[in-house]
Structures are given as structure tokens and as C-alpha cells.
Write a protein that holds these residues in place. Sequence first.
Motif, PDB file in Angstrom:
ATOM      1  N   LEU A  65       0.757  -1.125   0.148  1.00 58.33           N
ATOM      2  CA  LEU A  65       0.001   0.061   0.092  1.00 58.33           C
ATOM      3  C   LEU A  65       0.778   1.139  -0.018  1.00 58.33           C
ATOM      4  O   LEU A  65       0.526   2.209  -0.823  1.00 58.33           O
ATOM      5  N   SER A  66       1.865   1.344   0.971  1.00 58.48           N
ATOM      6  CA  SER A  66       2.737   2.536   0.873  1.00 58.48           C
ATOM      7  C   SER A  66       3.289   2.872  -0.482  1.00 58.48           C
ATOM      8  O   SER A  66       3.509   3.817  -1.012  1.00 58.48           O
ATOM      9  N   GLU A  67       3.719   1.678  -1.078  1.00 56.80           N
ATOM     10  CA  GLU A  67       4.613   1.945  -2.493  1.00 56.80           C
ATOM     11  C   GLU A  67       3.418   2.233  -3.329  1.00 56.80           C
ATOM     12  O   GLU A  67       3.706   3.126  -4.306  1.00 56.80           O
ATOM     13  N   ALA A  68       2.272   1.782  -3.118  1.00 53.77           N
ATOM     14  CA  ALA A  68       1.256   2.056  -4.315  1.00 53.77           C
ATOM     15  C   ALA A  68       1.067   3.733  -4.304  1.00 53.77           C
ATOM     16  O   ALA A  68       0.833   4.427  -5.435  1.00 53.77           O
ATOM     17  N   LEU A  69       0.993   4.394  -3.059  1.00 55.04           N
ATOM     18  CA  LEU A  69       0.704   5.470  -2.795  1.00 55.04           C
ATOM     19  C   LEU A  69       1.810   6.390  -3.326  1.00 55.04           C
ATOM     20  O   LEU A  69       1.577   7.590  -3.690  1.00 55.04           O
ATOM     21  N   ASP A  70       3.100   6.033  -3.012  1.00 55.29           N
ATOM     22  CA  ASP A  70       4.342   6.690  -3.356  1.00 55.29           C
ATOM     23  C   ASP A  70       4.301   6.906  -4.934  1.00 55.29           C
ATOM     24  O   ASP A  70       4.765   7.880  -5.230  1.00 55.29           O
ATOM     25  N   LEU A  71       3.850   5.613  -5.503  1.00 55.23           N
ATOM     26  CA  LEU A  71       3.973   5.684  -7.145  1.00 55.23           C
ATOM     27  C   LEU A  71       2.815   6.757  -7.333  1.00 55.23           C
ATOM     28  O   LEU A  71       3.134   7.484  -8.501  1.00 55.23           O
ATOM     29  N   LEU A  72       1.739   6.719  -7.018  1.00 56.05           N
ATOM     30  CA  LEU A  72       0.610   7.865  -7.333  1.00 56.05           C
ATOM     31  C   LEU A  72       1.063   9.261  -7.170  1.00 56.05           C
ATOM     32  O   LEU A  72       1.182   9.879  -8.031  1.00 56.05           O
ATOM     33  N   ASP A  73       2.001   9.268  -6.018  1.00 49.68           N
ATOM     34  CA  ASP A  73       2.614  10.729  -5.886  1.00 49.68           C
ATOM     35  C   ASP A  73       3.655  11.173  -6.636  1.00 49.68           C
ATOM     36  O   ASP A  73       3.737  12.229  -6.968  1.00 49.68           O
TER      37      ASP A  73
END
Length: 253
Positions: free
Chosen positions: A36-44
Motif C-alpha cells: 500500500l505505501s508503495e502504491a501511494l508513493d507511485l501515485l505521488d
Amino acid sequence: MSSIGEGPLRVFGVPPELLREQLAALSGAGYRLVGLSEALDLLDGGCTDPLVALTFDDGYVDFLDHAVGVLAEAGAGATLYMSVGHMGEPAGWLGAQAGTLGPIMDWAQLAEVAGAGIEIGNHSLIHHPLDVLPTAQLDQEIRDSHVRLADAMARPIRSFAYPHGYNSAAVRATVARYGYTNACEVGRRLYRDGTDRFAVSRLQPTPDHSGEDLLELVRGGGSRLVPGLKRAAQPGWRVARRVALRVFHAKLT
Ligand SMILES: [Zn+2]
């Protein structure tokens, strides 16, 4: 064939062979599978790839025994939320009969999981709904579980999963105060980027979902209340979900 869920919960546990099929269906459709944190970092970072964040709750030993290998084969990342106060013991919290849920990993087992590249997140200490706790106890639940995890993992602990999904403004604010950047509930709908990152919703696969069924769930969002397949499949729509469902979550949320 062994199951990711054990005992009476087998009905909601996803067997490793089915997990393999589900992940293959998502990958085959072009989804990138990450924690999840990686997914949100990718979006950012401006990533427009279709993403599915994989999350698992509680930290049962069978996650290490079965799921870690399947995830590695699939090249998938994931986030595992540890019930920190129950480590090395059978899960025996609210809604669970003693001995029915299988043991929770100990610290050495958790280190193996982290070493395999799985993100470790916090699922509180006692696995009690946090929104009903007095302020001091709420703070203690999050602080103590956070300190134990952060000390043991020697890396930032960024993601939180509310026990049974329950949260409130006070719960979300307390989690944020301890340095978390995201948290998830249950929700059973697609997470839309730009909405509250301390209330990330998740979809819930079960053993009844074939790979194709799961793909449909991810594309459709799991609810008539969310936009249909077409819109959901477009970049900008993101999904966080967990693969292993625990039955008392379903009962209580
Ligand atoms: Zn849980």
C-alpha cells in the motif's frame, strides 16, 4: 491443499493455489501488484500504471508458510498488518474463539517476511476496535504497538490497518501523529486517489473468487455505489485490497 485461513475460517481463507491464480489474473490484465505505501508513493510520483495494493491482516504464521512464496513467484509486493500484542500466540481477541485462528507470527518469523520485501504495517496491540477506546488507551494502543514494530524492524512503519476496520477522526489523527502516512479500513469499494489516505478502502476476495472473478471485482469496485467497469479501469482509479479475509472482520464491519 492447505489454506491461508485455518480451521473454521477456512471458508474465508484463500488457498495458495487460488491466490496464485488470482495474482496471475491481475498481472495478466496489466495491474502492477505492490504494497500500500508503495502504491501511494507511485501515485505521488505521477505513476499512471494500473495498480493493485495487496494487504493482509493480523500476521498469521500461514502467511509466512504459504503466501510469501506465492507473492514472490508473482513478483508481487504486499503490506502485512501485524497484531503486535499477540505475536507468538494464538489469536484470541474479540470475536475469536481461542485456538480457532491459528498462531500469530513471532518476531523472528516477522523478520523473515520483512526480509522477503513485504511491507510491515501496524494493526494495533490488542486488536480491539479503536474508535470506542478512551483517549489515553487509544494513544497507548497506537504508541506501544508502533514503538515495538519500529524498534524491531529498523525501518519506518508507515501504514496502519484499523482492527475490524473501525476508525474515527480521533483515531485517524492519533495514527497520523505517530508518523504514519496511510491507513486502511474495510470499505468494500475502490479507493479513489485524492480521498483520505487514513481511510483507504479495500475489497475482499474470498475462496469463491476465481482469478477472473477477482479481476471483475477489482474492475467493478465491488459495489453498485461506485462507478462501473469502464470508469474504474481508467488510470486515476486505484484499488487497495486484501487477499486473506478473516471472518470476524466480515461480521463486525
Ligand atoms: Zn485483524
